[in-house]
Write a protein that holds these residues in place. Structure first.
Motif, PDB file in Angstrom:
ATOM      1  N   LYS A  21     -37.221  12.201  43.096  1.00 48.98           N
ATOM      2  CA  LYS A  21     -38.455  11.121  43.018  1.00 48.98           C
ATOM      3  C   LYS A  21     -37.982  10.261  42.178  1.00 48.98           C
ATOM      4  CE  LYS A  21     -43.414  10.423  42.774  1.00 48.98           C
ATOM      5  NZ  LYS A  21     -44.529  11.069  42.743  1.00 48.98           N
ATOM      6  N   TRP A  22     -37.933   8.769  42.094  1.00 48.50           N
ATOM      7  CA  TRP A  22     -37.837   8.012  40.952  1.00 48.50           C
ATOM      8  C   TRP A  22     -39.105   7.672  40.229  1.00 48.50           C
ATOM      9  CZ3 TRP A  22     -33.967   6.579  38.223  1.00 48.50           C
ATOM     10  CH2 TRP A  22     -32.477   6.652  38.815  1.00 48.50           C
ATOM     11  N   LEU A  23     -39.380   7.736  39.209  1.00 46.24           N
ATOM     12  CA  LEU A  23     -40.825   7.387  38.708  1.00 46.24           C
ATOM     13  C   LEU A  23     -40.645   6.159  37.934  1.00 46.24           C
ATOM     14  CD1 LEU A  23     -41.537  10.875  36.930  1.00 46.24           C
ATOM     15  CD2 LEU A  23     -42.388   9.755  39.130  1.00 46.24           C
ATOM     16  N   VAL A  24     -39.444   5.235  38.197  1.00 45.72           N
ATOM     17  CA  VAL A  24     -39.375   3.836  37.597  1.00 45.72           C
ATOM     18  C   VAL A  24     -38.602   3.026  38.766  1.00 45.72           C
ATOM     19  CG1 VAL A  24     -38.975   4.433  35.107  1.00 45.72           C
ATOM     20  CG2 VAL A  24     -37.061   4.305  36.869  1.00 45.72           C
ATOM     21  N   LYS A  25     -38.612   1.724  38.684  1.00 40.12           N
ATOM     22  CA  LYS A  25     -38.108   0.961  39.603  1.00 40.12           C
ATOM     23  C   LYS A  25     -37.483  -0.281  39.221  1.00 40.12           C
ATOM     24  CE  LYS A  25     -42.377  -1.800  40.263  1.00 40.12           C
ATOM     25  NZ  LYS A  25     -42.989  -0.969  39.396  1.00 40.12           N
ATOM     26  N   PRO A  26     -36.720  -1.126  39.708  1.00 42.60           N
ATOM     27  CA  PRO A  26     -35.901  -2.072  39.124  1.00 42.60           C
ATOM     28  C   PRO A  26     -36.901  -3.149  38.431  1.00 42.60           C
ATOM     29  CG  PRO A  26     -34.900  -1.853  41.152  1.00 42.60           C
ATOM     30  CD  PRO A  26     -35.852  -0.825  40.885  1.00 42.60           C
ATOM     31  N   GLY A  27     -36.447  -3.594  37.081  1.00 39.54           N
ATOM     32  CA  GLY A  27     -37.532  -4.342  36.485  1.00 39.54           C
ATOM     33  C   GLY A  27     -38.291  -3.760  35.392  1.00 39.54           C
ATOM     34  N   ASP A  28     -38.403  -2.313  35.389  1.00 39.48           N
ATOM     35  CA  ASP A  28     -39.475  -1.685  34.790  1.00 39.48           C
ATOM     36  C   ASP A  28     -38.584  -1.517  33.285  1.00 39.48           C
ATOM     37  OD1 ASP A  28     -41.323  -1.522  36.635  1.00 39.48           O
ATOM     38  OD2 ASP A  28     -40.875   0.423  37.029  1.00 39.48           O
ATOM     39  N   LYS A  29     -39.410  -1.618  32.210  1.00 39.51           N
ATOM     40  CA  LYS A  29     -38.620  -1.260  30.917  1.00 39.51           C
ATOM     41  C   LYS A  29     -38.857   0.105  30.557  1.00 39.51           C
ATOM     42  CE  LYS A  29     -39.232  -6.061  28.979  1.00 39.51           C
ATOM     43  NZ  LYS A  29     -39.805  -6.886  28.052  1.00 39.51           N
ATOM     44  N   VAL A  30     -38.131   0.629  30.084  1.00 41.83           N
ATOM     45  CA  VAL A  30     -38.115   2.046  29.479  1.00 41.83           C
ATOM     46  C   VAL A  30     -37.915   2.326  28.092  1.00 41.83           C
ATOM     47  CG1 VAL A  30     -37.533   3.001  32.060  1.00 41.83           C
ATOM     48  CG2 VAL A  30     -35.833   2.735  30.099  1.00 41.83           C
ATOM     49  N   GLU A  31     -38.472   3.284  27.534  1.00 45.24           N
ATOM     50  CA  GLU A  31     -37.969   3.572  25.999  1.00 45.24           C
ATOM     51  C   GLU A  31     -37.472   4.981  26.094  1.00 45.24           C
ATOM     52  OE1 GLU A  31     -41.084   3.148  23.381  1.00 45.24           O
ATOM     53  OE2 GLU A  31     -41.355   0.857  23.919  1.00 45.24           O
ATOM     54  N   ALA A  32     -36.610   5.440  24.978  1.00 44.47           N
ATOM     55  CA  ALA A  32     -36.132   6.840  24.574  1.00 44.47           C
ATOM     56  C   ALA A  32     -37.210   7.842  24.838  1.00 44.47           C
ATOM     57  CB  ALA A  32     -35.373   6.946  23.327  1.00 44.47           C
ATOM     58  N   GLY A  33     -37.087   8.917  25.965  1.00 44.09           N
ATOM     59  CA  GLY A  33     -38.253   9.704  26.083  1.00 44.09           C
ATOM     60  C   GLY A  33     -39.103   9.423  27.359  1.00 44.09           C
ATOM     61  N   ASP A  34     -39.000   8.536  27.658  1.00 45.89           N
ATOM     62  CA  ASP A  34     -39.879   8.220  29.120  1.00 45.89           C
ATOM     63  C   ASP A  34     -39.207   8.868  30.334  1.00 45.89           C
ATOM     64  OD1 ASP A  34     -41.497   6.302  27.667  1.00 45.89           O
ATOM     65  OD2 ASP A  34     -40.666   4.565  28.558  1.00 45.89           O
ATOM     66  N   ILE A  35     -39.958   9.230  31.173  1.00 44.56           N
ATOM     67  CA  ILE A  35     -39.693  10.109  32.344  1.00 44.56           C
ATOM     68  C   ILE A  35     -39.201   9.362  33.129  1.00 44.56           C
ATOM     69  CG2 ILE A  35     -40.201  11.818  34.168  1.00 44.56           C
ATOM     70  CD1 ILE A  35     -40.306  12.926  31.109  1.00 44.56           C
ATOM     71  N   MET A  36     -38.243   9.219  34.106  1.00 40.14           N
ATOM     72  CA  MET A  36     -37.526   8.108  34.671  1.00 40.14           C
ATOM     73  C   MET A  36     -37.392   8.782  36.125  1.00 40.14           C
ATOM     74  SD  MET A  36     -34.616   6.154  32.831  1.00 40.14           S
ATOM     75  CE  MET A  36     -33.378   7.708  32.789  1.00 40.14           C
ATOM     76  N   ALA A  37     -37.352  10.209  36.382  1.00 37.32           N
ATOM     77  CA  ALA A  37     -37.052  10.588  37.491  1.00 37.32           C
ATOM     78  C   ALA A  37     -37.135  12.210  37.687  1.00 37.32           C
ATOM     79  CB  ALA A  37     -35.728  10.470  38.195  1.00 37.32           C
ATOM     80  N   GLU A  38     -37.354  12.781  38.908  1.00 36.60           N
ATOM     81  CA  GLU A  38     -37.508  14.240  39.019  1.00 36.60           C
ATOM     82  C   GLU A  38     -36.459  14.610  39.701  1.00 36.60           C
ATOM     83  OE1 GLU A  38     -41.220  15.077  40.945  1.00 36.60           O
ATOM     84  OE2 GLU A  38     -42.556  14.627  39.113  1.00 36.60           O
ATOM     85  N   ILE A  39     -35.376  15.608  39.278  1.00 37.42           N
ATOM     86  CA  ILE A  39     -34.440  16.242  39.839  1.00 37.42           C
ATOM     87  C   ILE A  39     -34.583  17.572  40.195  1.00 37.42           C
ATOM     88  CG2 ILE A  39     -31.881  16.374  39.255  1.00 37.42           C
ATOM     89  CD1 ILE A  39     -31.960  13.847  37.680  1.00 37.42           C
ATOM     90  N   GLU A  40     -33.879  17.760  41.433  1.00 39.45           N
ATOM     91  CA  GLU A  40     -33.998  19.247  41.843  1.00 39.45           C
ATOM     92  C   GLU A  40     -32.724  19.819  41.544  1.00 39.45           C
ATOM     93  OE1 GLU A  40     -34.031  21.519  45.935  1.00 39.45           O
ATOM     94  OE2 GLU A  40     -35.285  19.893  45.824  1.00 39.45           O
ATOM     95  N   THR A  41     -32.655  20.840  40.764  1.00 38.89           N
ATOM     96  CA  THR A  41     -31.580  21.360  40.361  1.00 38.89           C
ATOM     97  C   THR A  41     -31.291  22.758  41.202  1.00 38.89           C
ATOM     98  OG1 THR A  41     -32.440  23.006  38.574  1.00 38.89           O
ATOM     99  CG2 THR A  41     -31.970  20.734  38.095  1.00 38.89           C
TER     100      THR A  41
END
Length: 435
Positions: A21-41
């Motif tokens: 799952k993506w928690l961000v989309k093109p155009g979103d601003k992010v900072e270090a530590g922000d959660i961007m995605a959920e990845i199934e390992t």
């Protein structure tokens, strides 16, 4: 300069994962530590944090994509002031940032294949492979070098295997569990007027079914349990354990802990009993490591938890030295994370021995499979009223069957029997669990 965001290695064993799952989309601003995605390992679904600040310029890998290799570019991050369109255009065309070594390996692989084509004898005519399993560059099957080597060793025909990697590439996981001569899995089978004749080897069963794609966790479970049963010589030892004293102690402790909001489960006490038994019989707190035997000085108990994605074993570390209240608190937190797929690698990787409890389902007794590289797992069943000799007279007691599975390369039968005896004594005389 735009920064490529690559598929991270979220565990030491991770080679690829699913971008759940993506928690961000093109155009979103992010900072270090922000959660961007959920990845199934290969173990759990984990959150992926940003390490730089900027603006998401593009998403290269859509959510739900499986088999995304570690190092693949999954998005592009633009720095402040950069044009988003230009940053997005800087992403690799196929989403994969291949190092020179990888290109050289592919070139060598291509050269070998061309030599083979010139020298091999004409093969007997065979049914053409499905078009979905070939590439657009002349029909060559896309497969990693490691997958090709495994397939060759097992005598597999790559044309019968569906690749789960990028662009349908066949990867290691696709060929590990495949069997020679097996037909590709069908998506579904509808009932027919005349039942099909059952195949004699590797064929479909004569019943309707719906195929379900294995998630990463289930693939790892299948691989590790197969490895365990094929490579570890198991020895099983069973004892019957009276639970009456432990149940009484649990009731008394829960009354005293009620004000603190702590309620001990039977499993919490069994975790402590297993750890204390390992302290008494340290020859069972070991693992077989080829030419060496690792002797552990701490009791880290991996506890089997059934999660929606499959079985996972969060760890109570140093359980032998922790109090029952601390074990209970940690276990509730870890079990909740396991069911939500939120465990971090350090919370489930490692462990010196395992505990599997199926008593809550009414299972009386079972033999558990060792979780390598550990050398033992304790399987406990349900406590039930049974005839039992009490102080020399026949009576009725609450009795539980417990079975230890031991790696016979590392643990002798006599040492395993001593461990089971120590566990039995600790459960039947549970004051040893609170000191």
């Amino acid at each position: 300069m735009p920064t490529p965001i690559k598929m991270p290695a979220l565990s030491p064993t991770m080679e690829e994962g699913t971008l759940a799952k993506w928690l961000v989309k093109p155009g979103d601003k992010v900072e270090a530590g922000d959660i961007m995605a959920e990845i199934e390992t290969d173990k759990a679904t984990m959150e992926f944090e940003a390490v730089d600040e900027g603006t998401i310029a593009s998403i290269a890998v859509e959510e739900g994509t499986e088999g995304v290799k570690v190092g693949t570019v999954i998005a592009m991050l633009a720095e402040e002031g950069e044009d988003l369109d230009e940053a997005a255009a800087a992403a690799p065309a196929d989403g994969e940032d291949k190092p020179d070594e990888g290109k050289a390996e592919e070139a060598r692989e291509e050269k070998v294949e061309q030599e083979e084509k010139r020298t091999e004898a004409p093969a007997p005519a065979a049914a053409p492979a499905p078009a979905a399993k070939t590439s657009d560059d002349g029909g060559r099957i896309k497969a990693s070098p490691l997958a090709r080597r495994i397939a060759e060793d097992k005598g597999l025909d790559l044309s019968t295997i569906t690749g789960s990697g990028p662009n349908g590439r066949i990867v290691k996981a696709d060929v590990e569990d495949a069997k020679p001569g097996a037909a590709p899995a069908k998506a579904a089978v509808a009932p027919t007027s005349a039942p099909a004749k059952p195949a004699t080897q590797g064929g479909d069963l004569d019943a309707p079914y719906e195929a379900q794609k294995l998630n990463n966790v289930r693939k790892v479970i299948a691989r590790r349990l197969t490895e365990a049963k094929q490579t570890i010589p198991h020895i099983y030892l069973t004892v019957d354990v009276r639970l009456d004293a432990l149940l009484k102690l649990r009731s008394e402790l829960n009354k005293s802990l009620e004000a603190d909001g702590i309620k001990l489960s039977v499993n919490d006490l069994l975790i402590k009993a297993q750890a204390r038994a390992l302290q008494r019989v340290p020859l069972c707190n070991v693992s077989f490591q080829g030419d060496e035997l690792y002797q552990y000085t701490r009791e880290d108990i991996s506890v089997a938890v059934a999660a929606p994605s499959g079985l996972i074993t969060p760890i109570i570390r140093d359980a032998g030295r922790k109090g029952l209240a601390q074990i209970s608190t940690e276990m509730k937190e870890l079990a909740g994370k396991a069911r939500d797929g939120k465990l971090q690698p350090h919370e489930f990787q490692g462990g010196t021995a395992s505990l599997s409890n199926l008593g809550m389902f009414g299972t009386k007794q079972f033999d558990a499979v060792i979780n390598p590289p550990q050398a033992m797992i304790l399987a406990v069943g349900a406590g039930e009223q049974r005839p039992h000799v009490i102080n020399g007279a026949l009576g009725v007691a609450t009795v539980m069957s417990a079975t230890g599975s031991f790696d016979h390369r590392a643990i002798d039968g006599a040492d395993g029997a001593q461990f089971m005896q120590a566990f039995q004594q600790l459960v039947e005389n549970p004051m040893g669990l609170v000191v």
